[in-house]
Design an enzyme around this catalytic site. Structure first.
Site, PDB file in Angstrom:
ATOM      1  N   ASP A  66       5.889  -9.739   1.782  1.00 42.76           N
ATOM      2  CA  ASP A  66       5.092  -8.850   1.405  1.00 42.76           C
ATOM      3  C   ASP A  66       6.623  -7.435   1.829  1.00 42.76           C
ATOM      4  OD1 ASP A  66       2.530  -8.028  -0.365  1.00 42.76           O
ATOM      5  OD2 ASP A  66       2.616  -6.761   1.329  1.00 42.76           O
ATOM      6  N   HIS A 113      -0.502 -12.810  -8.247  1.00 41.89           N
ATOM      7  CA  HIS A 113      -1.785 -12.145  -7.628  1.00 41.89           C
ATOM      8  C   HIS A 113      -1.823 -10.591  -7.994  1.00 41.89           C
ATOM      9  CE1 HIS A 113       0.517 -11.424  -3.936  1.00 41.89           C
ATOM     10  NE2 HIS A 113      -0.451 -10.187  -3.786  1.00 41.89           N
ATOM     11  N   ASP A 114      -0.858 -10.484  -8.208  1.00 35.40           N
ATOM     12  CA  ASP A 114      -0.752  -8.590  -9.136  1.00 35.40           C
ATOM     13  C   ASP A 114      -0.535  -7.977 -10.207  1.00 35.40           C
ATOM     14  OD1 ASP A 114      -0.870  -7.309  -6.305  1.00 35.40           O
ATOM     15  OD2 ASP A 114       1.083  -7.604  -5.302  1.00 35.40           O
ATOM     16  N   GLU A 133       9.247 -10.291  -1.297  1.00 35.07           N
ATOM     17  CA  GLU A 133       8.935  -9.481  -2.818  1.00 35.07           C
ATOM     18  C   GLU A 133       9.717  -7.774  -2.253  1.00 35.07           C
ATOM     19  OE1 GLU A 133       4.700  -7.260  -4.249  1.00 35.07           O
ATOM     20  OE2 GLU A 133       4.808  -7.321  -2.164  1.00 35.07           O
ATOM     21  N   ASP A 178       2.167 -16.417   3.900  1.00 33.34           N
ATOM     22  CA  ASP A 178       2.217 -14.749   3.270  1.00 33.34           C
ATOM     23  C   ASP A 178       1.914 -14.059   4.214  1.00 33.34           C
ATOM     24  OD1 ASP A 178       2.611 -12.643   1.467  1.00 33.34           O
ATOM     25  OD2 ASP A 178       0.898 -13.533  -0.025  1.00 33.34           O
TER      26      ASP A 178
END
Length: 600
Positions: free
Chosen positions: A223, A355-356, A281, A116
């Site tokens: 991210d 995870h979100d 993302e 990440d």
């Protein structure tokens, strides 16, 4: 030499990377949220040795890539997405040596590892930001420092440089009492935004990325990467009725230098030369933006995460907490638009969970005991038979469900806790707030991985940082491994199909019967090969022999051809949720994949 500057083992740097061009097009990625995956030392927090010890589960599943959510050194204000040292591992997760061992163990099993990359912001405890607090520091311009709005005194209501709101509630500006200026944070006040307009910031980021590639990392999930280019005028955003702050969009996303920065990163890190996987993302991005940044000729990214399909169950103009029904045709057509929009340029990522996001079987399926298994299988089949690279989130392969928390004290996520407090202050009912959290909180995805039916699901011998879902006694890896009809077995077969059938990764995509309220029908064709997905995405039976005929000629033709195919006993049926069933009647959440060598 400190752990953050130690040179990588030469074997790690040299081995991994016999990567072929576009290898990720046939790959399946598995996301691990380290805090919740497996705890090796009994402190209740998942760690890197715990992940390494569970790699055989991933190898057995058949996945090609492990995406590791952040394990960097962090104060953990946002569970690791607030990084204080990009080149060291947080002690709660282990050591840099543990991470090197994980990379090596992955490569030994033919699994690549993606890190990440969180470079829109750092922690406020990162040395860069600590230094930038001094207005005289050379690093002052590494972050977005601004004085109060003209005509206002710093610290008074409305004095922030603009009206942007932060994603985790409150204003997007925090006043530094010492200097009297504000700094920008699109998320928590402990996550100040880096100023990518400064070339020194960009070069520091690229150097860090090269350091990880030299350690054997095979790519990066980036991210909120589309936030790195902002409108430098920092204009006020639109204010929704009743909202205390304005929207940070569009001024904070997809800015004028986004393509420039991504192309510069691509060249400086050697992302293309080394065939590294890159997925961005990009909240708020459109198909047009995705086409541009994933166009191979532009050398930016391989793919992006769209947010459109996971925003469809929100009341128009509302926040993620304002729940709305989601008719199946709306969901189908949205995913179709991305399939068609990127068919000739770029590449899609495919996901239900991360995870979100809450658990897919609770959100898009039916997590009741009667239909949980079938709906988890059918959702997986539908998604994986789209064109693109599928992402599986830990526990998705088990059909793990939402947490079922009923009290705010059970939540740990900063977004959820802050929303609860802010909504109460604005007069919302406690019952309504908790209902929204039970459906959409990020903690739904973060309950510990369910390995077995022991008291803490085999996740830890200590007290878990977040409560284990009580249904782990029946939904767990150990139980699924011994059950040939489990969700896990279905995922294993789905992934194997992608690896053996080129039509899955490379075939053309066509959505049939787009307006049908129960059926999701997909046709994939490649050369002379055809796969047809027929899925009843509802908790009610569905018949292909219904009296009502579609209104359009095209849909009528498709339905007639579908009926003929389903009735053909000589056509292979792959991956059925309900084995040994044929015919025109589909049970709730029943799906089948028909394979033939001729077009329908």
């Amino acid at each position: 030499m400190s752990s953050s500057t130690a040179a990588p083992d030469a074997a790690l740097a040299a081995g991994p990377n016999l990567r072929e061009p576009d290898w990720w097009r046939t790959a399946v990625v598995y996301q691990v949220y380290p805090r919740s995956f497996s705890d090796s030392d009994g402190d209740g927090v998942g760690d890197i040795p715990g992940i390494t010890a569970r790699l055989d589960h991933l190898a057995d599943l058949g996945i090609d890539v492990l995406w590791l959510s952040p394990v960097y050194r962090s104060p953990m204000d946002d569970n690791g997405y607030d990084i204080s040292d990009y080149q060291d591992v947080d002690p709660s997760f282990g050591t840099l040596a543990d991470l090197d061992a994980l990379v090596a163990a992955c490569h030994d099993r033919g699994i690549r590892l993606v890190m990440d990359l969180v470079v829109n912001h750092t922690s406020d405890e990162h040395p860069w930001f600590v230094e930038s607090r001094d207005p005289r520091s050379p690093k002052r311009d590494w972050y977005w420092w601004r004085p109060a709005r003209p005509g206002h005194e710093a610290g008074t209501p409305g004095a922030e440089p603009n009206n942007w709101g932060a994603a985790f509630s409150g204003p997007a500006w925090h006043l530094d009492e010492t200097s009297g200026e504000y700094y920008l944070h699109l998320f928590s006040p402990k996550q100040p935004d880096l100023n990518w307009e400064n070339p020194e910031v960009r070069q520091a980021v690229y150097a860090m990325m090269r350091w990880w590639v030299e350690r054997g990392v095979d790519g990066f999930r980036m991210d909120v990467i589309n936030f790195i280019s902002k409108d430098v005028t920092l204009p006020d955003g639109p204010v929704a009725p009743g909202a205390p702050y304005g929207s940070a969009f569009p001024g904070s996303a997809n800015g004028p230098r986004l393509d420039e920065f991504l192309a510069e990163m691509h060249a400086a890190v050697g992302l293309g030369e080394q065939h590294l996987l890159t997925v961005g993302e990009m909240p708020g991005s459109t198909i047009e933006v995705a086409r541009r940044v994933t166009d191979p000729a532009r050398d930016e990214l391989n793919m992006v995460f769209t947010f459109e399909h996971v925003d469809l169950d929100v009341v128009p103009g509302g926040t993620k907490w304002d729940l709305a029904d989601l008719p199946l045709p709306v969901l189908k057509r949205n995913l179709e638009s991305w399939q068609l929009g990127l068919a000739d340029v770029g590449w899609n990522s495919l996901y239900w969970n991360n995870h979100d996001q809450p658990r897919a079987v609770s959100r898009f399926g039916d997590d009741g005991p009667e239909h949980r298994v079938s709906s988890a299988k059918t959702l997986a089949t539908v998604l994986h038979l789209h064109r693109g690279t599928p992402f599986v989130y830990q526990g998705e392969e088990l059909g793990m469900t939402n947490a079922g928390f009923a009290q705010i004290e059970q939540y740990r996520d900063i977004e959820s806790v802050n929303h609860h407090a802010a909504a109460l202050e604005l007069g919302a009912s406690a019952e309504g707030i908790l209902r929204s959290l039970s459906v959409k909180s990020r903690d739904n995805a973060r309950t510990p991985m369910q390995w077995d039916d022991s008291p803490h699901a085999g996740f830890t011998t200590g007290e878990p940082w977040l409560a284990v879902n009580p249904n782990h006694t029946s939904i767990n890896v150990a139980a699924a491994q011994s059950d040939p009809a489990s969700v896990l077995a279905h995922y294993r077969d789905l992934i194997a199909l992608r690896h053996t059938e080129p039509v899955v990764s490379e075939g053309d995509f066509e959505l049939l019967l787009p307006d049908h309220e129960q059926l999701w029908v997909i046709r994939r064709t490649h050369g002379g090969r055809q796969l047809l997905v027929v899925a009843n995405c509802s908790s009610q039976p569905c018949s292909l022999a219904g009296d009502a005929e579609p209104s359009s000629e095209g849909d009528l033709t498709a339905l007639q051809a579908l009926r003929a195919l389903v009735a053909d006993e000589d056509v292979d049926v792959l991956l059925p949720t309900h084995p040994d069933r044929r015919g025109l009647e589909l049970a709730p959440w029943e799906s089948r994949v028909y394979a033939s060598g001729a077009s329908v």
